[in-house]
Design a protein around this motif. Structure first.
Motif, PDB file in Angstrom:
ATOM      1  N   ASP A  37     -13.639  30.358  17.207  1.00  0.00           N
ATOM      2  CA  ASP A  37     -12.890  30.906  16.085  1.00  0.00           C
ATOM      3  C   ASP A  37     -13.221  30.078  14.848  1.00  0.00           C
ATOM      4  N   LEU A  38     -13.961  30.664  13.916  1.00  0.00           N
ATOM      5  CA  LEU A  38     -14.295  29.960  12.684  1.00  0.00           C
ATOM      6  C   LEU A  38     -13.079  29.840  11.777  1.00  0.00           C
ATOM      7  N   HIS A  39     -12.162  30.797  11.905  1.00  0.00           N
ATOM      8  CA  HIS A  39     -10.891  30.759  11.158  1.00  0.00           C
ATOM      9  C   HIS A  39      -9.845  31.488  11.987  1.00  0.00           C
ATOM     10  N   GLN A  40      -8.619  30.960  12.028  1.00  0.00           N
ATOM     11  CA  GLN A  40      -7.517  31.607  12.722  1.00  0.00           C
ATOM     12  C   GLN A  40      -6.476  32.080  11.725  1.00  0.00           C
ATOM     13  N   GLN A  41      -6.002  33.308  11.911  1.00  0.00           N
ATOM     14  CA  GLN A  41      -5.068  33.908  10.965  1.00  0.00           C
ATOM     15  C   GLN A  41      -3.737  33.165  10.935  1.00  0.00           C
ATOM     16  N   ASN A  42      -3.122  32.949  12.095  1.00  0.00           N
ATOM     17  CA  ASN A  42      -1.886  32.171  12.211  1.00  0.00           C
ATOM     18  C   ASN A  42      -0.817  32.618  11.214  1.00  0.00           C
ATOM     19  N   GLY A  43      -0.611  33.938  11.122  1.00  0.00           N
ATOM     20  CA  GLY A  43       0.416  34.472  10.244  1.00  0.00           C
ATOM     21  C   GLY A  43      -0.008  34.648   8.805  1.00  0.00           C
ATOM     22  N   TYR A  92      -7.495  41.267  12.493  1.00  0.00           N
ATOM     23  CA  TYR A  92      -6.343  41.185  11.601  1.00  0.00           C
ATOM     24  C   TYR A  92      -5.090  41.592  12.369  1.00  0.00           C
ATOM     25  N   ALA A  93      -4.252  40.604  12.714  1.00  0.00           N
ATOM     26  CA  ALA A  93      -3.025  40.865  13.463  1.00  0.00           C
ATOM     27  C   ALA A  93      -1.946  41.413  12.538  1.00  0.00           C
ATOM     28  N   LEU A  94      -1.167  42.372  13.064  1.00  0.00           N
ATOM     29  CA  LEU A  94      -0.117  43.013  12.277  1.00  0.00           C
ATOM     30  C   LEU A  94       1.265  42.434  12.548  1.00  0.00           C
ATOM     31  N   ASP A  95       1.372  41.502  13.496  1.00  0.00           N
ATOM     32  CA  ASP A  95       2.654  40.861  13.763  1.00  0.00           C
ATOM     33  C   ASP A  95       2.417  39.393  14.097  1.00  0.00           C
ATOM     34  N   GLU A  96       3.492  38.602  14.097  1.00  0.00           N
ATOM     35  CA  GLU A  96       3.371  37.160  14.288  1.00  0.00           C
ATOM     36  C   GLU A  96       2.863  36.809  15.674  1.00  0.00           C
ATOM     37  N   ASP A  97       3.230  37.609  16.679  1.00  0.00           N
ATOM     38  CA  ASP A  97       2.800  37.335  18.051  1.00  0.00           C
ATOM     39  C   ASP A  97       1.395  37.833  18.341  1.00  0.00           C
ATOM     40  N   GLU A  98       0.770  38.498  17.369  1.00  0.00           N
ATOM     41  CA  GLU A  98      -0.599  39.015  17.501  1.00  0.00           C
ATOM     42  C   GLU A  98      -0.739  39.937  18.706  1.00  0.00           C
ATOM     43  N   THR A  99       0.230  40.838  18.863  1.00  0.00           N
ATOM     44  CA  THR A  99       0.185  41.817  19.951  1.00  0.00           C
ATOM     45  C   THR A  99      -0.390  43.154  19.494  1.00  0.00           C
ATOM     46  N   ARG A 100      -0.614  43.328  18.210  1.00  0.00           N
ATOM     47  CA  ARG A 100      -1.246  44.548  17.712  1.00  0.00           C
ATOM     48  C   ARG A 100      -2.002  44.215  16.435  1.00  0.00           C
ATOM     49  N   GLY A 101      -3.107  44.916  16.239  1.00  0.00           N
ATOM     50  CA  GLY A 101      -3.903  44.606  15.062  1.00  0.00           C
ATOM     51  C   GLY A 101      -5.158  45.459  14.995  1.00  0.00           C
ATOM     52  N   TRP A 102      -5.964  45.163  13.972  1.00  0.00           N
ATOM     53  CA  TRP A 102      -7.208  45.887  13.715  1.00  0.00           C
ATOM     54  C   TRP A 102      -8.401  44.969  13.936  1.00  0.00           C
ATOM     55  N   LEU A 103      -9.529  45.566  14.334  1.00  0.00           N
ATOM     56  CA  LEU A 103     -10.761  44.836  14.578  1.00  0.00           C
ATOM     57  C   LEU A 103     -11.910  45.435  13.773  1.00  0.00           C
ATOM     58  N   ALA A 104     -12.846  44.600  13.403  1.00  0.00           N
ATOM     59  CA  ALA A 104     -14.109  45.057  12.813  1.00  0.00           C
ATOM     60  C   ALA A 104     -15.157  44.000  13.130  1.00  0.00           C
ATOM     61  N   GLY A 105     -16.401  44.435  13.327  1.00  0.00           N
ATOM     62  CA  GLY A 105     -17.400  43.440  13.679  1.00  0.00           C
ATOM     63  C   GLY A 105     -18.820  43.950  13.624  1.00  0.00           C
ATOM     64  N   LEU A 106     -19.733  43.018  13.869  1.00  0.00           N
ATOM     65  CA  LEU A 106     -21.170  43.296  13.872  1.00  0.00           C
ATOM     66  C   LEU A 106     -21.804  42.558  15.033  1.00  0.00           C
ATOM     67  N   GLN A 107     -22.636  43.264  15.813  1.00  0.00           N
ATOM     68  CA  GLN A 107     -23.429  42.643  16.875  1.00  0.00           C
ATOM     69  C   GLN A 107     -24.901  42.792  16.530  1.00  0.00           C
ATOM     70  N   TYR A 108     -25.641  41.701  16.666  1.00  0.00           N
ATOM     71  CA  TYR A 108     -27.070  41.700  16.349  1.00  0.00           C
ATOM     72  C   TYR A 108     -27.812  41.033  17.497  1.00  0.00           C
ATOM     73  N   THR A 109     -28.744  41.750  18.100  1.00  0.00           N
ATOM     74  CA  THR A 109     -29.467  41.259  19.274  1.00  0.00           C
ATOM     75  C   THR A 109     -30.967  41.291  19.015  1.00  0.00           C
ATOM     76  N   THR A 110     -31.624  40.168  19.258  1.00  0.00           N
ATOM     77  CA  THR A 110     -33.081  40.103  19.171  1.00  0.00           C
ATOM     78  C   THR A 110     -33.636  39.729  20.536  1.00  0.00           C
ATOM     79  N   ALA A 111     -34.883  40.117  20.789  1.00  0.00           N
ATOM     80  CA  ALA A 111     -35.519  39.823  22.071  1.00  0.00           C
ATOM     81  C   ALA A 111     -36.981  39.480  21.836  1.00  0.00           C
ATOM     82  N   THR A 112     -37.470  38.494  22.580  1.00  0.00           N
ATOM     83  CA  THR A 112     -38.890  38.153  22.576  1.00  0.00           C
ATOM     84  C   THR A 112     -39.411  38.269  24.004  1.00  0.00           C
ATOM     85  N   ILE A 113     -40.671  38.639  24.135  1.00  0.00           N
ATOM     86  CA  ILE A 113     -41.278  38.883  25.437  1.00  0.00           C
ATOM     87  C   ILE A 113     -42.529  38.032  25.579  1.00  0.00           C
ATOM     88  N   ALA A 114     -42.677  37.393  26.745  1.00  0.00           N
ATOM     89  CA  ALA A 114     -43.847  36.558  27.018  1.00  0.00           C
ATOM     90  C   ALA A 114     -45.028  37.447  27.397  1.00  0.00           C
TER      91      ALA A 114
END
Length: 285
Positions: A127-133, A167-189
């Motif tokens: 976790d690079l940053h935690q929301q913590n309310g 992004y949590a919508l409550d203090e207990d972080e039981t509901r919230g929204w997500l967004a993200g990016l996945q990036y995959t590279t591959a090399t072959i011998a």
């Protein structure tokens, strides 16, 4: 002197009370085998890619290189069973380290192959940053390096990176929204083969009931650049939707006890994948 003594005694008493009120820090971090059992169906002419599929993708990349030259019509449709065995250590509530091996068996139309170890992996999640309310969402980075085995011509290395905003919508972080990016590279011998990067941009959300069952959904767009071998196309490039649904059973401290994941990725024909997560804890705080 007497007032000073009373003040020092009171201060020591309050310090003891503060220490008693503070949550006890675990002496040993969580240590567990994050056992994942995967079943996937993969359409013809593509590789086993999708959300976090580095071990399955590495197995199919190596299979494609070893057998690609002998398949004049390209890669056939396939089914696969894989088992991931990463030993995981939660160093803190922000950082986890993991590493292990993966095995798989495939069926490309002529019967199932023998189950064998097909890759190893190491990685970190932090976790690079935690929301913590606060107002800024939790930012998580996960990086995984996967290498196929055996170490021979056609060996593949995959580097998978995920950045997710929670992004949590409550203090207990039981509901919230997500967004993200996945990036995959591959090399072959192999000087005659190449796999272009795979990208997934997604959004979603989650909800956790008081019974500690948690549902998470992610919907995104996957863009794959394709794969070539000796000038021939092993897997076509595409840009198509992808859907992932997770149902997890958590304990009161948000440790996963059981999980099931269903994924549908269009490539452009749909590929289906079901994953069971059954962590085996050596230490659970």
């Amino acid at each position: 002197m007497g007032l000073l003594g009373l003040t020092m005694s009171a201060g020591a008493a309050f310090a003891v009370d503060d220490e008693e009120d503070a949550p006890a820090k675990p002496a040993v971090p969580n240590i567990y085998l994050d056992l994942r059992t995967i079943y996937a169906t993969i359409p013809a002419g593509t590789l086993g890619i999708g959300f976090g599929n580095t071990s399955l993708s590495a197995a199919f990349q190596a299979l494609a290189i070893r057998r690609g030259a002998a398949l004049p019509n390209g890669l056939p449709a396939a089914r696969a069973v894989a088992v991931d065995l990463p030993m995981t250590v939660d160093v803190s509530d922000r950082v986890s380290l993991y590493g292990g091996v993966s095995g798989s068996a495939t069926n490309i139309g002529g019967g199932w192959s023998a189950f064998d170890i097909t890759s190893w992996n190491i990685g970190v999640q932090a976790d690079l940053h935690q929301q913590n309310g606060g107002k800024i969402p939790t930012i998580t980075l996960q990086s995984t390096l996967t290498q196929s085995v055996p170490n021979e011509q056609g060996m593949t290395n995959s580097f998978n990176n995920i950045v997710e905003f929670d992004y949590a919508l409550d203090e207990d972080e039981t509901r919230g929204w997500l967004a993200g990016l996945q990036y995959t590279t591959a090399t072959i011998a192999s000087p005659f083969a190449s796999v272009r990067p795979n990208r997934i941009l997604y959004a979603g959300g989650y909800y956790q009931w008081p019974s500690n069952w948690k549902f998470t959904g992610r919907l995104g767009v996957q863009s794959f650049g394709g794969a070539q071998l000796a000038g021939r196309t092993l897997a076509e490039s595409f840009t198509q939707p992808i859907l992932r649904l997770d149902l997890d059973r958590m304990d009161d401290n948000d440790n996963r006890l059981f999980g099931i994941t269903a994924q549908i990725a269009w490539m452009p024909k749909p590929a289906y994948q079901v994953t069971l997560r059954t962590p085996l804890y050596a230490v659970r705080n």
